[in-house]
Design a protein around this motif. Sequence first.
Motif, PDB file in Angstrom:
ATOM      1  N   VAL A 131       4.277  16.400   9.629  1.00 47.93           N
ATOM      2  CA  VAL A 131       3.691  15.163   8.903  1.00 47.93           C
ATOM      3  C   VAL A 131       5.263  15.369   7.602  1.00 47.93           C
ATOM      4  O   VAL A 131       5.170  14.362   7.586  1.00 47.93           O
ATOM      5  CB  VAL A 131       2.675  15.636   9.059  1.00 47.93           C
ATOM      6  CG1 VAL A 131       2.344  13.550   8.350  1.00 47.93           C
ATOM      7  CG2 VAL A 131       2.115  14.186  10.294  1.00 47.93           C
ATOM      8  N   GLU A 132       4.922  16.297   6.691  1.00 54.32           N
ATOM      9  CA  GLU A 132       4.882  16.134   5.483  1.00 54.32           C
ATOM     10  C   GLU A 132       6.655  15.905   5.713  1.00 54.32           C
ATOM     11  O   GLU A 132       7.619  15.528   4.770  1.00 54.32           O
ATOM     12  CB  GLU A 132       4.278  17.488   4.543  1.00 54.32           C
ATOM     13  CG  GLU A 132       3.248  17.769   4.162  1.00 54.32           C
ATOM     14  CD  GLU A 132       3.266  18.694   3.528  1.00 54.32           C
ATOM     15  OE1 GLU A 132       3.863  19.052   2.586  1.00 54.32           O
ATOM     16  OE2 GLU A 132       1.048  19.077   3.405  1.00 54.32           O
ATOM     17  N   ALA A 133       7.346  16.890   6.296  1.00 48.52           N
ATOM     18  CA  ALA A 133       8.726  17.078   7.056  1.00 48.52           C
ATOM     19  C   ALA A 133       9.352  16.275   7.415  1.00 48.52           C
ATOM     20  O   ALA A 133      10.463  15.764   7.114  1.00 48.52           O
ATOM     21  CB  ALA A 133       9.414  17.842   7.443  1.00 48.52           C
ATOM     22  N   SER A 134       8.793  14.991   8.126  1.00 53.01           N
ATOM     23  CA  SER A 134       8.875  13.421   8.238  1.00 53.01           C
ATOM     24  C   SER A 134       9.457  13.105   7.735  1.00 53.01           C
ATOM     25  O   SER A 134       9.546  11.430   7.942  1.00 53.01           O
ATOM     26  CB  SER A 134       7.901  13.370   9.635  1.00 53.01           C
ATOM     27  OG  SER A 134       7.334  14.105  10.791  1.00 53.01           O
ATOM     28  N   PHE A 135       8.555  12.821   6.657  1.00 56.22           N
ATOM     29  CA  PHE A 135       8.788  11.905   5.652  1.00 56.22           C
ATOM     30  C   PHE A 135       9.624  11.956   4.536  1.00 56.22           C
ATOM     31  O   PHE A 135       8.742  12.363   3.277  1.00 56.22           O
ATOM     32  CB  PHE A 135       7.675  11.145   4.963  1.00 56.22           C
ATOM     33  CG  PHE A 135       7.502  10.764   6.779  1.00 56.22           C
ATOM     34  CD1 PHE A 135       7.384   8.709   7.145  1.00 56.22           C
ATOM     35  CD2 PHE A 135       6.013  10.915   7.474  1.00 56.22           C
ATOM     36  CE1 PHE A 135       6.549   8.313   8.098  1.00 56.22           C
ATOM     37  CE2 PHE A 135       5.754  10.540   8.426  1.00 56.22           C
ATOM     38  CZ  PHE A 135       5.608   9.521   8.514  1.00 56.22           C
ATOM     39  N   PRO A 136      10.674  13.213   4.264  1.00 60.97           N
ATOM     40  CA  PRO A 136      11.354  13.809   3.214  1.00 60.97           C
ATOM     41  C   PRO A 136      11.861  12.338   1.706  1.00 60.97           C
ATOM     42  O   PRO A 136      11.161  13.411   0.954  1.00 60.97           O
ATOM     43  CB  PRO A 136      12.767  14.071   3.307  1.00 60.97           C
ATOM     44  CG  PRO A 136      13.056  13.471   4.302  1.00 60.97           C
ATOM     45  CD  PRO A 136      11.813  12.200   5.215  1.00 60.97           C
ATOM     46  N   GLU A 137      11.198  11.284   1.618  1.00 62.33           N
ATOM     47  CA  GLU A 137      11.351  10.597   0.669  1.00 62.33           C
ATOM     48  C   GLU A 137       9.628  10.520   0.079  1.00 62.33           C
ATOM     49  O   GLU A 137       9.377  10.017  -1.466  1.00 62.33           O
ATOM     50  CB  GLU A 137      11.711   9.522   0.746  1.00 62.33           C
ATOM     51  CG  GLU A 137      13.288   9.335   1.424  1.00 62.33           C
ATOM     52  CD  GLU A 137      14.349   9.918   1.070  1.00 62.33           C
ATOM     53  OE1 GLU A 137      14.000   9.396  -0.825  1.00 62.33           O
ATOM     54  OE2 GLU A 137      14.978  11.100   0.955  1.00 62.33           O
ATOM     55  N   ALA A 138       9.012  10.998   0.373  1.00 64.39           N
ATOM     56  CA  ALA A 138       7.362  10.588  -0.259  1.00 64.39           C
ATOM     57  C   ALA A 138       7.177  11.709  -0.650  1.00 64.39           C
ATOM     58  O   ALA A 138       7.814  12.798  -1.285  1.00 64.39           O
ATOM     59  CB  ALA A 138       6.693  10.721   1.139  1.00 64.39           C
TER      60      ALA A 138
END
Length: 162
Positions: free
Chosen positions: A107-114
Motif C-alpha cells: 500500500v505504501e509503495a503504491s502511493f509514492p507521492e503520499a
Amino acid sequence: MFIRTASERDLAAVRALLVETWHATYDAIYGVARVTEITDDWHSIASLKARLTRPNSEFLVADDGKRIGGMAFAAATTEPKVILLNQLYVRPSCQRQGIGRALLDEVEASFPEAHTLRLEVEEANVAAITFYRAQGFSSVGKTADCGGGSGLPALIFEKTIG
C-alpha cells in the motif's frame, strides 16, 4: 503468499475472507446479526467490484496460488498527500505470518507521492491496534462514524510515509 492487485475473479474469495474475518473479530463486539448486516452491505460483491475501478486507489490481495490469505484497499483522500487505508484484513488462520505487513508495505509503495497513511480502527480491536502500533502508526483522534456512514465509533491512526 505474494501480493498482487485484485481482479474481478478474486471478489468471491475476498468477500468470503472478509465475512470470516469480520465474524471472528467483531461478533463479540457488535453481535452476529450486526456483523452479518455490515458484511452484507460493505462486503457485497457489488461494493467490492466498485473498489476495483475507483480512481486513485489500490485493491490488493495476498495469494498463495490456492487461496486468498489477506486483502487491503486504500485510496487517496481530498487532503493532498493523505491516503486512507480503508481495509486491511488477514484470514484468521493466516495471521502472524507477515501477510499484514506485506500488504501494508505494498500500500505504501503504491502511493509514492503520499506523506501520510491514515486508518480508522475499532477501539475494542486490540489485536489490530497492537499491529498498527508495531507498524509505526499512532493515534491522532477519534471518529463517531467509522468509514463515513456506519455510525460506529473508531480511533484514527496515522503514520508518516514516503
